[in-house]
Design a protein around this motif. Sequence first.
Motif: not given
Length: 490
Positions: A244-268
């Motif tokens: 839970i902690v690691l996956l929550t941290a992953f979502v937070y990191i991806e929101k602000f990363a310049k070159s995200p591992l998984m662009p969250l905009n994909l889910f739009r």
Amino acid sequence: MAKPRSAAARAVSYRWWALIVLALAQFLVVLDASIVNIALPTLGAELHLDTNTLSWVITAYVLPFGGLLLLGGRLGDRYGHRRLFIAGVTGFAVASVAAGLAASGAWLLTSRVIQGASAALLAPAALALVTKLFTVPQDRAKALGVLGAVAGIGSVAGVLLGGVLTSAYGWPSVFFVNVPVGVGVITAAPWLIARDTPGKRTSLDMPGAVTVTGGIVSLVAALSLAEQAGGTSPWTVSLGGAAIVLLTAFVYIEKFAKSPLMPLNLFRKKSVLGGNLAMFLIGGATTGLFFALSVYMQQVLHYDALKAGLTQLPLAGALVAIAGVMPALLKKLGTQRTLAASLLVFASGTVWLSFAPSDASFAIHLLGPSIVIGIGMGGAFVAGTEWAVHGVADSEAGVASGLINTSQQIGGAIGLAVLATVSSSRTRDLLSHGVAEPGALTGGFAWVFIGAGVLAVIGAILVLAVVRTSLSSLLGINPLLTKKRVNGLD
């Protein structure tokens, strides 16, 4: 004198041959997740492994496979999908040789980890290459149909080939069978698949890679331990909390990363969101189904490994048959309707199977449900894959492909853990009420079959529902912020 054609020209001319090569590699990845199941009793006896260690022969493959898929997809986007594909197949073949030669449990488990990590490189690269080779919508639908059907057939063929090979040549053959196919793929790929242009060499999102890999591995490990040690054991609770902690941290990191591992905009994109939800539920339903079906046939009906494997032929045949007509169905009914209908067909087959008694006859009680399940399963894999990659830009093809495989693998791990727990609980309850062991086991497996059908029905409902609330809003993503950082989407 005719000039030799370039790799790019060959790729256009021979793309259907290239599809065969990619499909064979994808087949190996899916096959290896299930082919070992029937060989486990023989393997355990020869290597002196107890039941708990045997379960890790499966888990040691699933953990790195599911945990590294997103990283594998992003590496393909960054360094070239053909390069990662060939590297993954090479590692997979070498690890298969090592597994077949294993003389101890530690040796075997290490080989399985390398197999899983290699599969995480080649699986998203293969799907990304298909989307690049086939740009015409009708041809792409056919190609993705083949790849989706191969995924379904691989799950069934694992049970079939596992029984045949173990009976004829012993347990090492379930690993050695990968080697000639791998060598053929490695030899043909450079000739049939043109070298693709890697993406921009931006910094790799290592914090995202570490958190998502650690989170997925912790989640799968917690679910595996929950069945063995109990849901309240210290290790299970600790790993679940870490996930839970690691996956929550992953979502937070991806929101602000310049070159995200998984662009969250994909889910739009509703197609990406809906397709991956469907693949998650398909993975859970099919993994639980085949686990229960294999054990039911051997422990209750007393089939040997060969007979248990051969009984999967009608299901595999139905899968192949439906794959041939899927492009026409997708064009006529649309992807969502075809996917929903396939899931409902699959569910009807599993519910039908739940009525099989402890002295079932294959022709009377198992043949019909097997064919229906094969039809629904084949259609669901093809349509689910097609929907999940629809509208994804080439620059994100690798990560989108990795996401599909991740959804299926994690869904399978969760589905198996939940359905196996339900089955064990039901069996214990029946035994406590005086039901004989064959009847109690059959009752427990019946609940697994029904549970697999319930997962499929939930998937059909989600597919048909209009997704009005995007995942981005659920996660608190600012579309304007992420849109500036992710190009080629929406």
